[in-house]
Structures are given as C-alpha cells and as structure tokens.
Design a protein around this motif. Sequence first.
Motif, PDB file in Angstrom:
ATOM      1  N   ASP A 126       0.848  -1.187   0.000  1.00 38.38           N
ATOM      2  CA  ASP A 126       0.000   0.000   0.000  1.00 38.38           C
ATOM      3  C   ASP A 126       0.889   1.245   0.000  1.00 38.38           C
ATOM      4  OD1 ASP A 126      -2.154   1.692   0.190  1.00 38.38           O
ATOM      5  OD2 ASP A 126      -2.357   1.484   2.355  1.00 38.38           O
ATOM      6  N   GLY A 127       0.672   2.127  -0.970  1.00 35.33           N
ATOM      7  CA  GLY A 127       1.447   3.365  -1.046  1.00 35.33           C
ATOM      8  C   GLY A 127       2.711   3.273  -1.859  1.00 35.33           C
ATOM      9  N   VAL A 128       3.128   2.083  -2.251  1.00 37.58           N
ATOM     10  CA  VAL A 128       4.343   1.936  -3.061  1.00 37.58           C
ATOM     11  C   VAL A 128       4.014   2.241  -4.521  1.00 37.58           C
ATOM     12  CG1 VAL A 128       6.098   0.323  -3.906  1.00 37.58           C
ATOM     13  CG2 VAL A 128       5.396   0.272  -1.504  1.00 37.58           C
ATOM     14  N   ARG A 129       4.810   3.129  -5.132  1.00 32.41           N
ATOM     15  CA  ARG A 129       4.569   3.508  -6.521  1.00 32.41           C
ATOM     16  C   ARG A 129       5.711   3.102  -7.441  1.00 32.41           C
ATOM     17  NH1 ARG A 129       4.177   8.109  -8.123  1.00 32.41           N
ATOM     18  NH2 ARG A 129       2.609   7.610  -9.669  1.00 32.41           N
ATOM     19  N   LEU A 130       6.894   2.838  -6.885  1.00 30.49           N
ATOM     20  CA  LEU A 130       8.005   2.348  -7.697  1.00 30.49           C
ATOM     21  C   LEU A 130       8.402   0.968  -7.188  1.00 30.49           C
ATOM     22  CD1 LEU A 130      10.251   2.466  -9.783  1.00 30.49           C
ATOM     23  CD2 LEU A 130      11.622   3.803  -8.157  1.00 30.49           C
ATOM     24  N   HIS A 131       8.197  -0.032  -8.037  1.00 29.75           N
ATOM     25  CA  HIS A 131       8.565  -1.412  -7.717  1.00 29.75           C
ATOM     26  C   HIS A 131       9.786  -1.783  -8.545  1.00 29.75           C
ATOM     27  CE1 HIS A 131       4.712  -2.381  -5.611  1.00 29.75           C
ATOM     28  NE2 HIS A 131       4.271  -1.401  -6.381  1.00 29.75           N
ATOM     29  N   VAL A 132      10.916  -1.963  -7.888  1.00 36.88           N
ATOM     30  CA  VAL A 132      12.155  -2.350  -8.554  1.00 36.88           C
ATOM     31  C   VAL A 132      12.302  -3.860  -8.416  1.00 36.88           C
ATOM     32  CG1 VAL A 132      14.662  -2.054  -8.632  1.00 36.88           C
ATOM     33  CG2 VAL A 132      13.187  -0.118  -7.996  1.00 36.88           C
ATOM     34  N   VAL A 133      12.466  -4.553  -9.550  1.00 36.61           N
ATOM     35  CA  VAL A 133      12.538  -6.018  -9.525  1.00 36.61           C
ATOM     36  C   VAL A 133      13.932  -6.449  -9.961  1.00 36.61           C
ATOM     37  CG1 VAL A 133      11.573  -8.171 -10.419  1.00 36.61           C
ATOM     38  CG2 VAL A 133      10.081  -6.189 -10.050  1.00 36.61           C
ATOM     39  N   THR A 134      14.615  -7.178  -9.081  1.00 38.47           N
ATOM     40  CA  THR A 134      15.960  -7.665  -9.378  1.00 38.47           C
ATOM     41  C   THR A 134      16.018  -9.163  -9.100  1.00 38.47           C
ATOM     42  OG1 THR A 134      18.336  -7.322  -8.936  1.00 38.47           O
ATOM     43  CG2 THR A 134      16.845  -7.184  -7.051  1.00 38.47           C
ATOM     44  N   GLY A 135      17.114  -9.792  -9.482  1.00 40.57           N
ATOM     45  CA  GLY A 135      17.280 -11.227  -9.258  1.00 40.57           C
ATOM     46  C   GLY A 135      18.508 -11.714  -9.993  1.00 40.57           C
ATOM     47  N   LYS A 136      19.051 -12.801  -9.542  1.00 38.51           N
ATOM     48  CA  LYS A 136      20.190 -13.410 -10.227  1.00 38.51           C
ATOM     49  C   LYS A 136      19.785 -13.800 -11.647  1.00 38.51           C
ATOM     50  CE  LYS A 136      23.266 -17.436  -9.958  1.00 38.51           C
ATOM     51  NZ  LYS A 136      24.427 -16.724 -10.523  1.00 38.51           N
ATOM     52  N   GLY A 137      20.717 -13.693 -12.586  1.00 38.35           N
ATOM     53  CA  GLY A 137      20.434 -14.093 -13.960  1.00 38.35           C
ATOM     54  C   GLY A 137      19.892 -15.502 -14.036  1.00 38.35           C
ATOM     55  N   GLY A 138      18.829 -15.682 -14.812  1.00 39.72           N
ATOM     56  CA  GLY A 138      18.234 -17.008 -14.963  1.00 39.72           C
ATOM     57  C   GLY A 138      17.087 -17.290 -14.019  1.00 39.72           C
ATOM     58  N   MET A 148      10.154  -1.411 -12.473  1.00 39.74           N
ATOM     59  CA  MET A 148      11.430  -1.415 -13.181  1.00 39.74           C
ATOM     60  C   MET A 148      12.022  -2.817 -13.225  1.00 39.74           C
ATOM     61  SD  MET A 148      15.173   0.163 -12.216  1.00 39.74           S
ATOM     62  CE  MET A 148      14.847   1.911 -12.328  1.00 39.74           C
ATOM     63  N   ASP A 149      12.262  -3.322 -14.433  1.00 42.04           N
ATOM     64  CA  ASP A 149      13.034  -4.555 -14.602  1.00 42.04           C
ATOM     65  C   ASP A 149      14.494  -4.147 -14.492  1.00 42.04           C
ATOM     66  OD1 ASP A 149      14.054  -7.024 -15.277  1.00 42.04           O
ATOM     67  OD2 ASP A 149      13.717  -6.767 -17.430  1.00 42.04           O
ATOM     68  N   ALA A 150      15.059  -4.305 -13.308  1.00 41.93           N
ATOM     69  CA  ALA A 150      16.360  -3.734 -12.956  1.00 41.93           C
ATOM     70  C   ALA A 150      17.515  -4.691 -13.256  1.00 41.93           C
ATOM     71  CB  ALA A 150      16.356  -3.364 -11.475  1.00 41.93           C
TER      72      ALA A 150
END
Length: 331
Positions: A9-21, A151-153
């Motif tokens: 709730d209230g989050v407007r920027l979602h940054v998505v990260t993760g190890k390759g693969g 964001m696909d970071a």
Amino acid sequence: MSARDTDWDGVRLHVVTGKGGTGKTTVAAALALALAAGGRKVLLVEVEGRQGIAQLFDCPPLPYEERRVAVAPDGGDVYALAIDTEEALLEYLEMFYNLKRAGKAMSKLGVVDFVTTIAPGLRDVILTGKTAEAVRRRAKDGSYVYDAVVMDAPPTGRITKFLNVNEEVSGLAKVGPVRNHADTVMKVVRSPETAVHFVTLLEEMPVQETMDGVHDLTEVGLPVGGVMINMEHPPMLGADALAAAAAGSLDRDEIIRGVKAAGLEHDAESIAVALAAEATEHARRTAMQAGEKERLESVDRPRYSLPLLSDGMDLAGLYDLAESLRAQGAA
C-alpha cells in the motif's frame, strides 16, 4: 482487490531484481499486470536493452517511448518503456545543458559511449532518473500519470550500486545539474513509495545472492520489498513415496505392476527403472527446495511463490502469474 489489501500500500516504484536465470523480467511483467488490474495504469520499464518485455508480450521491439503493451484483468493498462542509454543521455543534455545539437554530434563521434564507459555512475543516474521522472510525473489535473511504475532492474549483484546513485556520482560531481539530478532520484528511491523486490529460485546460489542483496540494500538504507520465489516445483509424490525415493528403496516390482496396468507391458522393466530414477531425482529436488525455503525464512520480508508453468512461458502464463501475485496479496 483494493490497494489497501496489498502488502505494498502506497508503493509507486517497484524495482525487480534477481540473479540471472531466475526469471526477473517475467516476474516484473507479471507484477505490472497485477498492479494494473482493476483499471489502473502501470508503466513497465526496462533498463538493460535486451527487449525482454517485447518478447514476453509478443510485440515488436520497443522504441524509446512509452507504449501500451497489454490490457490487465478488469480493465487496467500496462505501458512499457525500453530505455535507450544514448537517447536518454541526449535528452538529459538537452534538459539540463541545452545541448541537443551538441549531444547529437557527440553521439556521432562516439563520445556518448565513451562518457558512459568511463563514468558508469552517470549512466546509472540517467537510467534511474528516467524511471524516477515517470514515478513523479503528473497530469494537468494534478493526479499521477501512472498509478505505479515497475522497473526490470539489473541483476542482484549490481542492484545496490545501481540504485545508490548518490554514492556513485560523488566522484563525478559535488554540485551542479548532475548532483542535483542524483539527489532528486535518491529522494524517490529512498522514499516509502519505493520497494525493491528480489526474484529467486529455490536453489543455493540464487537464494544466497538474494540474502546477500537484502543485506546490502539494508546496509545502505534502501527499501527492501518482497522475495518472489519463481518456478517452484510442486511435490508430485506423497510424503511416504518421497521418503522411499530419497532412500532409494522404492518397490520396483510394484512400479512394474503399475506400468503393466497402464497398458505398457512391453519393456515394463526398463520403464520402471526410468520412473524410479525420475522419482529419486524429484525427491532430491523437493528436499533441496525445502532446505532453501527454510533458509529464506531468515529474510524478514513477505514471500510469494510462483508456480512452474508446465506449458512453458507465454502470454497466457504471464496472466496466470499475475493472478497468483494478486491472490497472495502482492498487488
């Protein structure tokens, strides 16, 4: 599901990260669909230049402009932007230095590549800055243009350095437009309106990188969101059968009888051997997943499990993952 029913709730920027693969681009796209559901407008941003978003949504390569790529469940819209570093730098030079023509000349001479190579911190400021601008952008009536931005970071190993742009530009500029721009970006990135989500598989290296990434972000005061466990393999055997398979004590005669009962009497023994081997491997994987899931319990953040799609990843599968995220309260 209303915004009040979500973990963010209230989050407007979602940054998505993760190890390759680990499928971070897929999860970012599914999250954008989930957030847009119910009539909202969401922007999905790609910063690595791989055109992964276009492939997922089965559309032509994205130009450097915001385009609608999908209609979310219940009427929302997902727009996408593939940020081109060179175009973004030229835009930056025009905005802050009124150097549009000079910027184009620099591009032809290869100076843009040179600058972003020797000063990678500037490149990250430009990429994060473009995303932060979309988060802050308002319509004429004062409302936000986008209800959320995803964001696909870059991968986990680079995410802290990528987002911590103030630190990265400290050696480039103490004052002036670059410094001011970095400060503005960091106000967005560090705010309660931002959450950095980690995508992982239930395997040792991705889980370890997730745990290290959460620690590193916390150390520098950047906001950690949730842990998205992708492609979780569901147990296909009961507890007793899994234990027997793990111990290598499956009843081969019983398997042979089952194979014959299925009408596969020809080569029943060789089929039974193959099935027993698969059961043993499945038991090993199930035990490994359970162990890695237990390790993730030390990360005090919400966790979401996304299933392994038996038919592979396509547009329908993307909507299935979005629905799974919604059902778990992620959006």
